[in-house]
Design an enzyme around this catalytic site. Structure first.
Site, PDB file in Angstrom:
ATOM      1  N   ASP A   1      -0.674   1.061 -12.246  1.00  0.00           N
ATOM      2  CA  ASP A   1      -1.902   0.368 -12.630  1.00  0.00           C
ATOM      3  C   ASP A   1      -3.052   1.365 -12.733  1.00  0.00           C
ATOM      4  OD1 ASP A   1      -0.710  -2.084 -12.588  1.00  0.00           O
ATOM      5  OD2 ASP A   1      -1.838  -2.891 -10.892  1.00  0.00           O
TER       6      ASP A   1
ATOM      7  N   LYS B   1      -2.125  -6.545 -19.384  1.00  0.00           N
ATOM      8  CA  LYS B   1      -1.811  -7.891 -18.895  1.00  0.00           C
ATOM      9  C   LYS B   1      -2.536  -8.991 -19.673  1.00  0.00           C
ATOM     10  CE  LYS B   1      -1.279  -6.465 -14.028  1.00  0.00           C
ATOM     11  NZ  LYS B   1       0.148  -6.662 -13.746  1.00  0.00           N
TER      12      LYS B   1
ATOM     13  N   GLY C   1      -1.476  -6.496  -4.694  1.00  0.00           N
ATOM     14  CA  GLY C   1      -2.772  -6.255  -4.055  1.00  0.00           C
ATOM     15  C   GLY C   1      -2.762  -6.386  -2.554  1.00  0.00           C
TER      16      GLY C   1
ATOM     17  N   ARG D   1      15.721  -9.329  -3.389  1.00  0.00           N
ATOM     18  CA  ARG D   1      16.952  -9.778  -2.719  1.00  0.00           C
ATOM     19  C   ARG D   1      17.380 -11.152  -3.238  1.00  0.00           C
ATOM     20  NH1 ARG D   1      19.337  -6.947   1.184  1.00  0.00           N
ATOM     21  NH2 ARG D   1      18.152  -5.633   2.605  1.00  0.00           N
TER      22      ARG D   1
ATOM     23  N   GLY E   1       3.235  -4.776  -4.002  1.00  0.00           N
ATOM     24  CA  GLY E   1       3.182  -4.409  -2.593  1.00  0.00           C
ATOM     25  C   GLY E   1       3.698  -3.017  -2.278  1.00  0.00           C
TER      26      GLY E   1
ATOM     27  N   GLY F   1       0.763  -0.920  -8.153  1.00  0.00           N
ATOM     28  CA  GLY F   1      -0.558  -1.396  -8.547  1.00  0.00           C
ATOM     29  C   GLY F   1      -1.638  -0.710  -7.755  1.00  0.00           C
ATOM     30  N   SER F   2      -2.193  -1.446  -6.784  1.00  0.00           N
ATOM     31  CA  SER F   2      -3.317  -0.948  -6.006  1.00  0.00           C
ATOM     32  C   SER F   2      -2.922   0.230  -5.132  1.00  0.00           C
ATOM     33  CB  SER F   2      -3.843  -2.077  -5.127  1.00  0.00           C
ATOM     34  OG  SER F   2      -3.812  -3.301  -5.846  1.00  0.00           O
TER      35      SER F   2
END
Lengths: 210, 303
Positions: B33, B90, B162, B174, B223, B244-245
């Site tokens: 990101d 996005k 996030g 999973r 995550g 991402g973050s």
């Protein structure tokens, strides 16, 4: 090695469509091994460089000490086949996607190293971005049985070749497949189709060499 | 699915094979990101296989609140200009006009994403209508197959964007992998009932049962904050990761980005992962999922 023995062919497995190359080579009669470390080059009769992101593959090859050993192996005659990003990695010189203010041929990409091995100048993403990615039939010299399905994804083309490099295919007036000695390269991805004839050509090159 | 070979003499764009094939080229890689051209350049230099252009990273969307929308076209243009690797962007779920705009801007992949505020609470976009390929999130196999039926050419497990907490990414991956394994064990009679339970087209369910995998590339998202997180998702069966973050909310983004790329390539080599994990500075501050109110969980958006 006898002609009937299974040659061991490596697939550079740093990033990209490695599994598809492994499947195509297996179908073409080779024993296949992934290569991520310099020591894994030992004992290979040939090597394929998959499609992927050439900037990423180039950086990882430098980081993990593969750049120099691979360059040396190719120079010493290890048969290689590169598709798309793999074609870029086999180019002695690469250019940015679009010609800069200095005109075509004058804007070498800074910082991206290649293995080299084929005397050619390659332009990255020359056919355009993903929206321009396409499929088309391509006649390839040395591949019998009619044209192959060419899958071109953000594909490069070969801008020019040196005297020792044979042009095997063109599309829309641009070079999309070449061979120099035991090095083979295509702008398109035969590994994404069920047609293994280009990989068979490469396996044949490997067998002839070994 | 129109994966039959093209027999046309003229080049054909936007086929299922070039859309799905594009994602195949990203395998083994990290998609990062970014919110500025400068960040995009850092990501490219670190070895990212693609960047996701957005206005705010998910951690900031959480913090700021409000409606999260498609990014400013100028920002996307700037990022496309800055790097030679593929650029994704996005759109809101069901906001097919945002997707049309992103296609017109020439992005390489559209993420119809739960991280943005959904525009339609019933329908996702018809992704077959586009030349630009789509990636969509999924929390389970049925959701993944419904997105593929709508034309998605790549799937990512959703995780919880996030948060810097990998627990939901693990749960969703999973779940998807487990449901695929279960399909492998069913006979032909049972596949019809399985399709009904999964609320997915029978043909796709049958294809997955035969292949033992999705018919498109499966990445993990939501995550991932450390090299070990990325390697964990790869060892669990993800073909690549979205971060991402986790990168630009950390102390040393360039270093962390390169470290995550290394750990993703050598996901099965603990020595490389250990080495990549050294001296990275501070990781993003994470959020524990169990204190996150249901309304603030992005993974429950989309269905």
């Amino acid at each position: 090695m006898s002609v009937t023995a299974q040659p061991v062919i490596g697939v550079l497995a740093l990033q990209g469509d490695v599994r598809e190359h492994q499947a195509a080579l297996t179908a073409a009669g080779a024993a296949v091994r992934p290569v991520r470390r310099p020591e894994e080059l030992a004992g290979l009769a040939g090597l394929t460089l998959p499609g992927g992101e050439s900037t990423t593959i180039s950086k990882l090859a430098v980081l993990f000490g593969l750049m120099d050993p691979l360059r040396a192996a190719i120079r010493e005659g290890l048969p290689v086949y590169g598709t798309c990003a793999g074609l870029i990695m086999l180019a002695d010189k690469i250019l940015d996607p679009s010609p800069g203010p200095w005109g075509p041929g004058e804007t070498p990409i800074s910082g991206q190293e290649t293995f080299g091995g084929i005397d050619m100048i390659v332009r990255r993403n020359a056919f355009g971005r993903q929206n321009e990615s396409f499929e088309a039939l391509v006649d390839v010299t040395g591949v019998p049985g009619g044209p192959v399905e060419g899958v071109f994804i953000r594909a490069p083309w070969v801008e020019s070749v040196g005297a020792g490099t044979e042009v095997l295919a063109e599309h829309g007036g641009h070079i999309v497949a070449v061979r120099q000695g035991t090095a083979l390269a295509t702008s398109f991805h035969p590994e994404l189709t069920g047609d293994h004839r280009v990989h068979e050509l490469f396996v044949h090159m490997v067998r002839t060499e070994s | 699915m129109s994966t039959t070979p093209s027999t046309a003499q003229t080049p054909e764009t936007g086929t299922a094979r070039v859309k799905r094939g594009m994602a195949e080229q990203l395998k083994g890689g990290v998609i990062m990101d970014v919110v500025t051209p400068e960040q995009a350049k850092i990501a490219e230099d670190a070895g990212a296989v693609a960047v996701m252009a957005l206005e705010r990273v998910p951690a900031d969307i959480r913090k700021d609140g409000g409606v999260a929308r498609m990014s400013d076209p100028d920002m996307i243009d700037g990022i496309i200009e800055a790097v030679s690797i593929p650029v994704m962007a996005k759109s809101r779920i069901g906001h097919f006009v945002e997707a049309q705009v992103l296609q017109a801007l020439g992005v390489d992949y559209i993420d119809e994403s739960e991280v943005l505020t959904p525009a339609d609470e019933v329908n996702h976009s018809d992704k077959w209508a586009f030349t630009t390929p789509f990636v969509c999130g999924a929390t389970n196999l049925g959701e993944a197959l419904r997105r593929i039926a709508e034309g998605a050419a790549m799937i990512r497990s959703k995780g919880e964007a996030g948060t810097g907490n990998v627990v939901e990414a693990v749960r969703h991956l999973r779940q998807i992998k487990g449901e695929i394994s279960r399909l492998r064990g069913l006979d032909n009679n049972e596949l019809y009932a399985a399709a009904k339970e999964l609320r997915a087209p029978y043909e796709l369910v049958k294809e997955v049962a035969e292949l033992g995998k999705l018919p498109v590339v499966l990445f993990s998202a939501g995550g991932v904050a450390t090299p070990a997180d990325a390697a964990l998702m790869r060892q669990l069966g993800a073909e690549g990761v979205f971060v991402g973050s986790g990168i630009f909310k950390s102390g040393d983004p360039a270093k962390r980005a390169a470290a995550i790329v290394r750990a993703t390539t050598f996901f099965d080599d603990p020595k490389v992962i250990a080495d990549a994990s050294r001296n990275l500075g501070e990781a993003m501050v994470g959020i524990n999922i169990d204190i996150l109110p249901e309304t603030e969980r992005y993974a429950s958006r989309g269905w």
